[in-house]
Design a protein around this motif. Structure first.
Motif, mmCIF file in Angstrom:
data_model
loop_
_atom_site.group_PDB
_atom_site.id
_atom_site.type_symbol
_atom_site.label_atom_id
_atom_site.label_comp_id
_atom_site.label_asym_id
_atom_site.label_seq_id
_atom_site.Cartn_x
_atom_site.Cartn_y
_atom_site.Cartn_z
ATOM 1 N N ASP A 66 0.622 5.140 12.369
ATOM 2 C CA ASP A 66 0.347 3.735 12.058
ATOM 3 C C ASP A 66 -0.354 3.563 10.723
ATOM 4 O OD1 ASP A 66 -2.087 4.746 12.848
ATOM 5 O OD2 ASP A 66 -2.463 3.233 14.389
ATOM 6 N N THR A 67 -0.501 4.672 9.960
ATOM 7 C CA THR A 67 -1.091 4.584 8.626
ATOM 8 C C THR A 67 -0.171 5.249 7.604
ATOM 9 O OG1 THR A 67 -2.318 6.688 8.712
ATOM 10 C CG2 THR A 67 -3.429 4.713 9.624
ATOM 11 N N VAL A 68 -0.206 4.750 6.402
ATOM 12 C CA VAL A 68 0.598 5.314 5.311
ATOM 13 C C VAL A 68 0.215 6.762 5.063
ATOM 14 C CG1 VAL A 68 1.021 5.188 2.824
ATOM 15 C CG2 VAL A 68 1.059 3.085 4.193
ATOM 16 N N VAL A 69 -1.082 7.030 4.919
ATOM 17 C CA VAL A 69 -1.552 8.386 4.608
ATOM 18 C C VAL A 69 -1.187 9.344 5.735
ATOM 19 C CG1 VAL A 69 -3.616 9.798 4.201
ATOM 20 C CG2 VAL A 69 -3.392 7.581 3.075
ATOM 21 N N GLY A 70 -1.398 8.919 6.976
ATOM 22 C CA GLY A 70 -1.080 9.772 8.119
ATOM 23 C C GLY A 70 0.391 10.105 8.198
ATOM 24 N N LEU A 71 1.246 9.107 7.939
ATOM 25 C CA LEU A 71 2.683 9.346 8.021
ATOM 26 C C LEU A 71 3.164 10.248 6.893
ATOM 27 C CD1 LEU A 71 5.244 8.850 9.597
ATOM 28 C CD2 LEU A 71 5.628 6.793 8.224
ATOM 29 N N GLU A 84 7.968 -5.884 -1.580
ATOM 30 C CA GLU A 84 6.544 -5.506 -1.581
ATOM 31 C C GLU A 84 6.358 -4.017 -1.846
ATOM 32 O OE1 GLU A 84 3.727 -7.498 -1.444
ATOM 33 O OE2 GLU A 84 5.313 -8.948 -1.820
ATOM 34 N N VAL A 85 7.186 -3.185 -1.214
ATOM 35 C CA VAL A 85 7.088 -1.740 -1.460
ATOM 36 C C VAL A 85 7.369 -1.450 -2.933
ATOM 37 C CG1 VAL A 85 7.959 0.559 -0.866
ATOM 38 C CG2 VAL A 85 7.788 -1.191 0.920
ATOM 39 N N ALA A 86 8.433 -2.038 -3.467
ATOM 40 C CA ALA A 86 8.795 -1.819 -4.872
ATOM 41 C C ALA A 86 7.691 -2.302 -5.806
ATOM 42 C CB ALA A 86 10.108 -2.520 -5.196
ATOM 43 N N ARG A 87 7.111 -3.459 -5.507
ATOM 44 C CA ARG A 87 6.039 -4.001 -6.343
ATOM 45 C C ARG A 87 4.847 -3.048 -6.365
ATOM 46 N NH1 ARG A 87 1.838 -7.794 -5.910
ATOM 47 N NH2 ARG A 87 2.166 -8.105 -3.689
ATOM 48 N N GLY A 88 4.515 -2.480 -5.209
ATOM 49 C CA GLY A 88 3.418 -1.516 -5.148
ATOM 50 C C GLY A 88 3.668 -0.302 -6.018
ATOM 51 N N VAL A 89 4.895 0.209 -5.993
ATOM 52 C CA VAL A 89 5.238 1.368 -6.829
ATOM 53 C C VAL A 89 5.162 0.991 -8.306
ATOM 54 C CG1 VAL A 89 7.034 3.035 -7.452
ATOM 55 C CG2 VAL A 89 6.724 2.397 -5.053
ATOM 56 N N LEU A 90 5.787 -0.107 -8.663
ATOM 57 C CA LEU A 90 5.873 -0.506 -10.072
ATOM 58 C C LEU A 90 4.512 -0.903 -10.651
ATOM 59 C CD1 LEU A 90 9.226 -2.454 -9.812
ATOM 60 C CD2 LEU A 90 8.855 -0.294 -11.053
ATOM 61 N N ASP A 91 3.656 -1.554 -9.852
ATOM 62 C CA ASP A 91 2.321 -1.921 -10.326
ATOM 63 C C ASP A 91 1.487 -0.696 -10.683
ATOM 64 O OD1 ASP A 91 2.895 -4.596 -10.047
ATOM 65 O OD2 ASP A 91 1.577 -4.927 -8.309
ATOM 66 N N TYR A 92 1.813 0.438 -10.073
ATOM 67 C CA TYR A 92 1.080 1.678 -10.343
ATOM 68 C C TYR A 92 1.935 2.680 -11.111
ATOM 69 C CZ TYR A 92 -2.717 -0.213 -7.702
ATOM 70 O OH TYR A 92 -3.764 -1.026 -7.302
ATOM 71 N N GLU A 93 2.908 2.142 -11.851
ATOM 72 C CA GLU A 93 3.715 2.889 -12.811
ATOM 73 C C GLU A 93 4.502 4.037 -12.198
ATOM 74 O OE1 GLU A 93 1.223 3.828 -16.157
ATOM 75 O OE2 GLU A 93 0.747 1.721 -16.484
ATOM 76 N N GLY A 94 4.985 3.821 -10.967
ATOM 77 C CA GLY A 94 5.845 4.794 -10.321
ATOM 78 C C GLY A 94 7.308 4.523 -10.606
ATOM 79 N N ARG A 95 8.154 5.386 -10.069
ATOM 80 C CA ARG A 95 9.607 5.293 -10.314
ATOM 81 C C ARG A 95 10.300 4.691 -9.096
ATOM 82 N NH1 ARG A 95 14.467 7.938 -10.047
ATOM 83 N NH2 ARG A 95 15.728 7.733 -11.922
ATOM 84 N N VAL A 96 11.213 3.749 -9.368
ATOM 85 C CA VAL A 96 11.934 3.054 -8.304
ATOM 86 C C VAL A 96 13.432 3.103 -8.570
ATOM 87 C CG1 VAL A 96 12.267 0.866 -7.099
ATOM 88 C CG2 VAL A 96 9.992 1.477 -7.940
ATOM 89 N N LEU A 97 14.171 3.674 -7.619
ATOM 90 C CA LEU A 97 15.618 3.706 -7.663
ATOM 91 C C LEU A 97 16.144 2.714 -6.630
ATOM 92 C CD1 LEU A 97 18.470 4.771 -8.259
ATOM 93 C CD2 LEU A 97 17.986 6.697 -6.733
ATOM 94 N N HIS A 138 0.835 -1.213 0.000
ATOM 95 C CA HIS A 138 0.000 0.000 0.000
ATOM 96 C C HIS A 138 0.867 1.261 0.000
ATOM 97 C CE1 HIS A 138 -3.253 2.744 0.787
ATOM 98 N NE2 HIS A 138 -2.735 3.087 1.951
ATOM 99 N N LEU A 139 1.974 1.232 0.738
ATOM 100 C CA LEU A 139 2.893 2.368 0.717
ATOM 101 C C LEU A 139 3.428 2.582 -0.688
ATOM 102 C CD1 LEU A 139 4.738 4.571 1.854
ATOM 103 C CD2 LEU A 139 6.376 2.764 2.457
ATOM 104 N N GLY A 140 3.855 1.506 -1.339
ATOM 105 C CA GLY A 140 4.359 1.632 -2.711
ATOM 106 C C GLY A 140 3.336 2.236 -3.642
#
Length: 193
Positions: free
Chosen positions: A167-172, A48-61, A24-26
């Protein structure tokens, strides 16, 4: 923030919520067009974080020391891969390429990365936000230990307050976006940085 370094485990652990929140963070980073900067692995919470980013066409370094670079570990779909000489160089480049830092559950390596970047902030070497994603209370004991450090006079309250927790992605992400950096320590010799 245009980029966030995420420090987290190369193991997936035993708590399925940690795995799902990492993904979800990704996804959230990709949706906000924030580049993920991380340790380049396709395994564990890192993967898992990388997969989340890549599944939604984000950039991963991905940044990895040469001795860890194998097909079994390195994610094959990274936007960019940097191979370093050693672990310390990896952390320096992660710092240079990131506007903030986020800590997810992990082991000794994750804690090493967190404590080093938190120490650099305490020393005034950077003013970037540091956030802890406290999924399912994973970091409760660590946070309690930080409070003991303050109570016993080994850590200043304002330094602890500079590390944001949610304790939440959005909150953090919101807390990190609204982060107010500590003033540079008065004793710091800025001319020698």
């Amino acid at each position: 923030m245009k980029s966030i370094a995420v420090f987290c485990g190369s193991s997936v652990g035993t708590d399925s919520k940690i795995k799902s929140e990492a993904y979800h963070l990704g996804k959230s980073l990709a949706e906000r067009q924030i580049t993920l900067v991380y340790g380049a692995a396709k395994i564990g919470i890192m993967g898992e974080v990388a997969r989340g980013v890549l599944d939604y066409e984000g950039r991963v370094l991905g940044i990895i020391p040469g001795f860890l670079e194998t097909k079994e570990i390195v994610h094959p779909k990274l936007s960019e891969l940097i191979v370093t000489d050693n672990m310390h160089s990896r952390k320096v480049i992660m710092y240079e390429k990131s506007d903030g830092f986020m800590v997810l559950p992990g082991g000794f390596g994750t804690m090493d990365e967190f404590f080093e970047i938190a120490t650099w902030g305490q020393l005034g070497l950077h003013t970037k936000p540091i956030g802890i994603l406290n999924i399912n209370g994973f970091f409760d004991h660590l946070i309690a230990y930080f409070k003991t450090m303050v109570e016993r006079g080994f850590l200043k309250q304002d330094v602890l307050d500079a590390v944001v927790v949610d304790d939440t992605v959005v909150g953090l992400l919101e807390k990190m976006n609204n982060y107010k950096p500590l003033p540079a320590p008065k004793w710091l010799n800025k001319d020698r940085l």
